[in-house]
Motif scaffolding. Structure first.
Motif, PDB file in Angstrom:
ATOM      1  N   ARG A 101      -4.156   5.441  -3.142  1.00 59.33           N
ATOM      2  CA  ARG A 101      -4.794   4.696  -2.046  1.00 59.33           C
ATOM      3  C   ARG A 101      -5.787   3.685  -2.604  1.00 59.33           C
ATOM      4  NH1 ARG A 101      -5.490  10.025   0.519  1.00 59.33           N
ATOM      5  NH2 ARG A 101      -3.849  10.375   2.055  1.00 59.33           N
ATOM      6  N   SER A 127       0.845  -1.199   0.000  1.00 60.02           N
ATOM      7  CA  SER A 127       0.000   0.000   0.000  1.00 60.02           C
ATOM      8  C   SER A 127       0.874   1.241   0.000  1.00 60.02           C
ATOM      9  CB  SER A 127      -0.936   0.018   1.220  1.00 60.02           C
ATOM     10  OG  SER A 127      -0.212   0.042   2.436  1.00 60.02           O
ATOM     11  N   SER A 141      -4.015   0.805  -4.006  1.00 64.47           N
ATOM     12  CA  SER A 141      -3.568  -0.074  -2.920  1.00 64.47           C
ATOM     13  C   SER A 141      -4.690  -1.029  -2.512  1.00 64.47           C
ATOM     14  CB  SER A 141      -3.130   0.760  -1.709  1.00 64.47           C
ATOM     15  OG  SER A 141      -2.052   1.614  -2.038  1.00 64.47           O
TER      16      SER A 141
END
Length: 209
Positions: A128, A46, A131
């Motif tokens: 994000r 991530s 991820s």
């Protein structure tokens, strides 16, 4: 770890064997196994080590049915762009297993998380969400190893799903995930078997400038 630690052929088989499952048996999953799969998903990479994925488990039968009915409605609306034989084929496809799969999650990206101190997300906040996709794919492969199928349902109206689940403002819906044992093991994606689309050769995705 060294290269010799891994069974390369087994990993290649796993990647090729992953399917987007829509036809599920209703047999319950072992809860310890579900926890293990989620733990593996949490090991995904991530941006900034922000771990922004949020898995919301749906356990209430009435809520599951509301979600299934919502997806049915969205499927019908999305199908209005097709006509002729394409429309006929589209209407024949089973596009979700929300009613049959024993385990159901809504998966979200927490775009307001302070974990990771916004490293890597200042210039590309969408990293994000990428991820979270990595976490979903990790879960997908892990489930396949255990003989469990996963279906990713994206034909939804996120705002409607958010309202049903009372989701925090900064969370962004990435879809619904169905988990369960598949009715059958298939070597070829269902959409290819049904004549909707064929997987292209990977060389066709390379662009040289």
């Amino acid at each position: 770890m060294t290269r010799s630690t891994f069974d390369i052929a087994a990993f290649e088989d796993l990647v090729h064997a992953r399917r987007d499952v829509r036809h599920f048996r209703t047999d319950p999953l072992n809860e310890a196994e579900v926890e293990q799969l989620l733990a593996l998903a949490h090991s995904a990479p991530s941006v900034g080590l922000s771990q922004p994925w949020r898995f919301v488990r749906i356990v209430t039968p009435a809520l599951r049915e509301r979600l299934a009915a919502h997806v049915d409605d969205q499927v019908a609306k999305a199908g209005k762009i097709y006509d002729g034989n394409e429309d006929k084929l589209y209407r024949s496809l089973k596009l979700h297993g929300l009613r049959e799969a024993p385990v159901l999650f809504a998966v979200y990206c927490d775009e307001g998380t302070e974990t990771g101190h916004r490293l890597g997300a200042m210039t590309m906040p969408e990293a994000r969400r990428y991820s979270c996709v990595m976490a979903i794919h990790t879960l997908w492969l892990a489930a396949r190893i255990h003989g469990i199928g996963l279906g990713w349902v994206s034909i939804i109206d996120p705002a409607t799903v958010d309202a049903m689940l009372e989701i925090p403002e900064n969370w962004r819906c990435l879809g619904l995930l169905c988990l369960g044992y598949p009715v059958s093991e298939e070597a070829t994606p269902e959409l290819e078997r049904r004549g909707w689309e064929r997987r292209t050769d990977w060389h066709s995705t390379i662009v040289t400038r």
